[in-house]
Design a protein around this motif. Structure first.
Motif, PDB file in Angstrom:
ATOM      1  N   GLN A 293     -75.748  49.557   5.764  1.00 40.73           N
ATOM      2  CA  GLN A 293     -76.217  50.933   5.881  1.00 40.73           C
ATOM      3  C   GLN A 293     -77.556  51.099   5.177  1.00 40.73           C
ATOM      4  O   GLN A 293     -77.892  50.357   4.246  1.00 40.73           O
ATOM      5  N   ASN A 294     -78.307  52.102   5.600  1.00 41.31           N
ATOM      6  CA  ASN A 294     -79.559  52.431   4.924  1.00 41.31           C
ATOM      7  C   ASN A 294     -79.282  52.678   3.450  1.00 41.31           C
ATOM      8  O   ASN A 294     -78.269  53.278   3.099  1.00 41.31           O
ATOM      9  N   GLY A 295     -80.174  52.186   2.603  1.00 46.12           N
ATOM     10  CA  GLY A 295     -80.009  52.342   1.167  1.00 46.12           C
ATOM     11  C   GLY A 295     -79.268  51.194   0.507  1.00 46.12           C
ATOM     12  O   GLY A 295     -79.238  51.099  -0.717  1.00 46.12           O
ATOM     13  N   VAL A 296     -78.660  50.323   1.300  1.00 50.30           N
ATOM     14  CA  VAL A 296     -77.967  49.152   0.769  1.00 50.30           C
ATOM     15  C   VAL A 296     -78.892  47.950   0.903  1.00 50.30           C
ATOM     16  O   VAL A 296     -79.488  47.726   1.967  1.00 50.30           O
ATOM     17  N   LYS A 297     -79.014  47.188  -0.164  1.00 47.98           N
ATOM     18  CA  LYS A 297     -79.895  46.020  -0.163  1.00 47.98           C
ATOM     19  C   LYS A 297     -79.407  45.009   0.882  1.00 47.98           C
ATOM     20  O   LYS A 297     -78.225  44.659   0.915  1.00 47.98           O
ATOM     21  N   PRO A 298     -80.315  44.534   1.753  1.00 49.28           N
ATOM     22  CA  PRO A 298     -79.911  43.528   2.741  1.00 49.28           C
ATOM     23  C   PRO A 298     -79.405  42.256   2.060  1.00 49.28           C
ATOM     24  O   PRO A 298     -80.012  41.786   1.103  1.00 49.28           O
ATOM     25  N   PRO A 299     -78.299  41.704   2.553  1.00 44.48           N
ATOM     26  CA  PRO A 299     -77.761  40.479   1.960  1.00 44.48           C
ATOM     27  C   PRO A 299     -78.671  39.284   2.265  1.00 44.48           C
ATOM     28  O   PRO A 299     -79.497  39.329   3.187  1.00 44.48           O
ATOM     29  N   PRO A 300     -78.523  38.208   1.506  1.00 42.18           N
ATOM     30  CA  PRO A 300     -79.399  37.043   1.659  1.00 42.18           C
ATOM     31  C   PRO A 300     -79.432  36.465   3.075  1.00 42.18           C
ATOM     32  O   PRO A 300     -80.505  36.079   3.549  1.00 42.18           O
ATOM     33  N   SER A 301     -78.304  36.394   3.761  1.00 38.59           N
ATOM     34  CA  SER A 301     -78.306  35.854   5.128  1.00 38.59           C
ATOM     35  C   SER A 301     -79.147  36.720   6.054  1.00 38.59           C
ATOM     36  O   SER A 301     -79.888  36.208   6.901  1.00 38.59           O
ATOM     37  N   LEU A 302     -79.065  38.031   5.899  1.00 34.24           N
ATOM     38  CA  LEU A 302     -79.862  38.932   6.736  1.00 34.24           C
ATOM     39  C   LEU A 302     -81.348  38.784   6.412  1.00 34.24           C
ATOM     40  O   LEU A 302     -82.184  38.795   7.314  1.00 34.24           O
ATOM     41  N   LEU A 303     -81.668  38.622   5.148  1.00 37.00           N
ATOM     42  CA  LEU A 303     -83.074  38.399   4.789  1.00 37.00           C
ATOM     43  C   LEU A 303     -83.597  37.119   5.449  1.00 37.00           C
ATOM     44  O   LEU A 303     -84.743  37.083   5.907  1.00 37.00           O
ATOM     45  N   ASN A 304     -82.756  36.090   5.527  1.00 34.02           N
ATOM     46  CA  ASN A 304     -83.180  34.863   6.202  1.00 34.02           C
ATOM     47  C   ASN A 304     -83.346  35.078   7.704  1.00 34.02           C
ATOM     48  O   ASN A 304     -84.245  34.498   8.320  1.00 34.02           O
ATOM     49  N   ILE A 305     -82.517  35.915   8.291  1.00 34.73           N
ATOM     50  CA  ILE A 305     -82.684  36.271   9.699  1.00 34.73           C
ATOM     51  C   ILE A 305     -84.039  36.952   9.888  1.00 34.73           C
ATOM     52  O   ILE A 305     -84.786  36.634  10.811  1.00 34.73           O
TER      53      ILE A 305
END
Length: 147
Positions: free
Chosen positions: A6-18
């Protein structure tokens, strides 16, 4: 939607790699959020093999029946649709290959985007541009991967 937050939640590491691969592949800037609703509205269906876990315990619900459900979903999509691009990221996802009719669909495989494996083949896989190239070859509008 797996990977999405959700907006306001820090993206997890796997998503950052995506997002890093998306930037390297298509030049799309890394967004400041991890909400993938825009992708879902274009028909992107993000599915994990297990839909729940106990907090802080990866794979904790892997043997409670989710595979039966997710296998049925994948098989139904494969059987009833055409020209779907399946992105199978990671060992568990790649095991789903047997459920997909490769004569009707595009199957792209890679290691998982997790920080533990992304450098083993996820980075540089170019799945985003390959997806759009496949769709264009079938006369289907490409995905707008920007968020």
């Amino acid at each position: 939607m797996c990977f999405s937050v959700q907006n306001g939640v820090k993206p997890p590491p796997s998503l950052l790699n995506i997002f890093k691969e998306l930037q390297d592949d298509l030049g799309i800037p890394i967004p400041q959020h991890g909400n993938l609703t825009k992708w879902a509205k274009q028909g992107i269906f993000l599915l994990n093999s297990s839909l729940t876990v106990r907090a802080g315990e990866p794979m904790s619900h892997s043997k409670i029946g989710w595979a039966t459900f997710t296998d049925a979903v994948i098989k139904k999509i494969s059987d009833q649709k055409e020209n779907v691009v399946f992105l199978l990221w990671g060992k568990f996802a790649q095991e789903k290959r047997v459920l997909i009719d490769a004569s009707k669909h595009c199957i792209l495989r890679s290691v998982h985007p997790s920080p533990l494996s992304a450098y083993g083949g996820f980075f540089g896989c170019r799945h985003f541009s390959k997806t759009n190239e496949y769709l264009a070859s079938k006369g289907i509008d490409p995905i707008d991967w920007s968020l």
